[in-house]
Each structure stands twice: as C-alpha cells, then as structure tokens.
Design a protein around this motif. Structure first.
Motif, PDB file in Angstrom:
ATOM      1  N   GLN A  14     -13.214  -7.074   4.842  1.00 33.32           N
ATOM      2  CA  GLN A  14     -13.950  -6.027   4.139  1.00 33.32           C
ATOM      3  C   GLN A  14     -13.785  -4.678   4.835  1.00 33.32           C
ATOM      4  O   GLN A  14     -13.564  -3.653   4.184  1.00 33.32           O
ATOM      5  N   VAL A  15     -13.861  -4.680   6.149  1.00 36.12           N
ATOM      6  CA  VAL A  15     -13.702  -3.440   6.901  1.00 36.12           C
ATOM      7  C   VAL A  15     -12.294  -2.888   6.724  1.00 36.12           C
ATOM      8  O   VAL A  15     -12.096  -1.677   6.531  1.00 36.12           O
ATOM      9  N   ARG A  16     -11.297  -3.776   6.755  1.00 37.31           N
ATOM     10  CA  ARG A  16      -9.908  -3.339   6.570  1.00 37.31           C
ATOM     11  C   ARG A  16      -9.712  -2.713   5.194  1.00 37.31           C
ATOM     12  O   ARG A  16      -9.074  -1.659   5.055  1.00 37.31           O
ATOM     13  N   VAL A  17     -10.271  -3.326   4.161  1.00 36.52           N
ATOM     14  CA  VAL A  17     -10.150  -2.797   2.805  1.00 36.52           C
ATOM     15  C   VAL A  17     -10.829  -1.431   2.712  1.00 36.52           C
ATOM     16  O   VAL A  17     -10.288  -0.494   2.102  1.00 36.52           O
ATOM     17  N   GLN A  18     -11.994  -1.297   3.335  1.00 36.34           N
ATOM     18  CA  GLN A  18     -12.695  -0.016   3.311  1.00 36.34           C
ATOM     19  C   GLN A  18     -11.895   1.073   4.023  1.00 36.34           C
ATOM     20  O   GLN A  18     -11.807   2.203   3.547  1.00 36.34           O
TER      21      GLN A  18
ATOM     22  N   LEU B 198      -8.464   5.872   3.879  1.00 36.30           N
ATOM     23  CA  LEU B 198      -7.222   6.549   4.255  1.00 36.30           C
ATOM     24  C   LEU B 198      -6.429   6.983   3.019  1.00 36.30           C
ATOM     25  O   LEU B 198      -5.854   8.075   2.990  1.00 36.30           O
ATOM     26  N   GLU B 199      -6.398   6.126   2.023  1.00 33.32           N
ATOM     27  CA  GLU B 199      -5.678   6.466   0.793  1.00 33.32           C
ATOM     28  C   GLU B 199      -6.321   7.680   0.130  1.00 33.32           C
ATOM     29  O   GLU B 199      -5.627   8.595  -0.312  1.00 33.32           O
ATOM     30  N   LYS B 200      -7.647   7.693   0.072  1.00 40.01           N
ATOM     31  CA  LYS B 200      -8.356   8.826  -0.529  1.00 40.01           C
ATOM     32  C   LYS B 200      -8.087  10.096   0.272  1.00 40.01           C
ATOM     33  O   LYS B 200      -7.825  11.162  -0.289  1.00 40.01           O
ATOM     34  N   GLU B 201      -8.127   9.973   1.598  1.00 38.25           N
ATOM     35  CA  GLU B 201      -7.876  11.134   2.452  1.00 38.25           C
ATOM     36  C   GLU B 201      -6.464  11.672   2.243  1.00 38.25           C
ATOM     37  O   GLU B 201      -6.255  12.874   2.142  1.00 38.25           O
TER      38      GLU B 201
END
Length: 177
Positions: free
Chosen positions: A70-74, A79-82
């Motif tokens: 879950q942490v990895r997905v978040q 990062l993708e959004k950034e």
C-alpha cells in the motif's frame, strides 16, 4: 495506642491436623518433581507453542507485506502526480516563452533512438566483419611478442595495420554519407 500491637494475635484461620498420614505414589512425586526441575515443556506442548508462534509470525508478515504494498502504491501515485505537475508546468512555461518543450514520452523516444544508434555502432565496431584488419592486427601482435626488446623492428607491420585501419575508416565514413 500501642496496646493493640503488643497483644498476641489469634490466628486468622483454623488449622486442621490430620491424624492419618497422607501418602502419594512414587510415580506422582517423580512426575511433579520432574515438572518443577525441567524448564522445557513436553514435546506435545512445545509443538503446540511452536505452531502458534509460526501462525502469529506468518500473520504479522502478511500484514507487513500488504502494508508495504500500500505504501509503495501511494508513493508511486504521488511521484507520478508530481512528475505530471512538473511536466505541465514546464510546458506552460515553454508556451509562454515561445520555446519548444519536450515531454517525457518524447524524451523516451529520443533515448531509444540514441540507444539504437549506439547498438549499431557497436555492431560495426566488431572485428569479425573485417578480416583484413584483424589479420594485420594479429601479425602486429605476433611481431611485438617475438621482438619484446626491439619493438622498432615491427615498423612494417605497424604501417600495414595503419593502412588497413585507414581504409576501413574511409569505408565507414563513406557509408554514413
């Protein structure tokens, strides 16, 4: 005040005495004494304890793995959004300045193209395709190994190798035109 403390106190409970002695079998006494002296539980109890511990460890491991996922997905989403925000910001800046901007997909395509060119260059660089140059190189190395102390005696081989490399370079430059 202190008079109550100096009086002998009566026992709070009643003590019963047995007129007949109580006897226990020797097996019971041995079994109880073995339990008191041994700190390890018997094998059945130990296997039950081990199984319980294994189950708890497995449950905790599963919980931690799912938490990690879950942490990895978040993190990936953040990062993708950034990256998208930065890319949009750069594109807007470039549009305002009149400078062309490149997106990450365009950069990835350019990178692939450069990698393909590098691979083609490395393929051309192989000596297997050029037996004449390889033959001259081998004769030069053989001459050097035969004349370790007098390497100037290999001047003919050096010149032949230089000429073969120069002709190969000329062919290569012509192929790029």
């Amino acid at each position: 005040m202190g008079a109550d403390q100096s009086k002998p106190s009566e026992p709070s409970g009643k003590v019963f005495t047995n007129e007949q002695p109580v006897q226990f079998s020797q097996d019971l006494v041995d079994h109880l004494s073995d339990r008191i002296t041994s700190t390890t539980p018997d094998s059945a109890r130990q296997s039950t304890l081990d199984e319980h511990v294994r189950g708890r460890i497995q449950a905790e491991l599963s919980r931690l793995q799912s938490e990690e996922e879950q942490v990895r997905v978040q993190i990936e989403a953040a990062l993708e959004k950034e990256n998208l925000d930065k890319e949009t910001e750069l594109a807007n800046k470039g549009a305002e300045d009149g400078k062309p901007t490149t997106s990450s997909s365009e950069l990835a395509e350019e990178l692939e193209e450069v990698q393909k060119r590098a691979e083609r260059f490395l393929e051309r660089k192989k000596m297997d395709d050029f037996p004449e140059v390889k033959e001259k190189q081998e004769s030069l190395l053989k001459c050097y190994s035969n004349n370790r102390t007098t390497s100037l005696d290999c001047w003919r081989e050096v010149e032949e190798f230089k000429q073969s490399v120069a002709s190969l370079e000329k062919k290569f430059v012509d192929s790029l035109r």
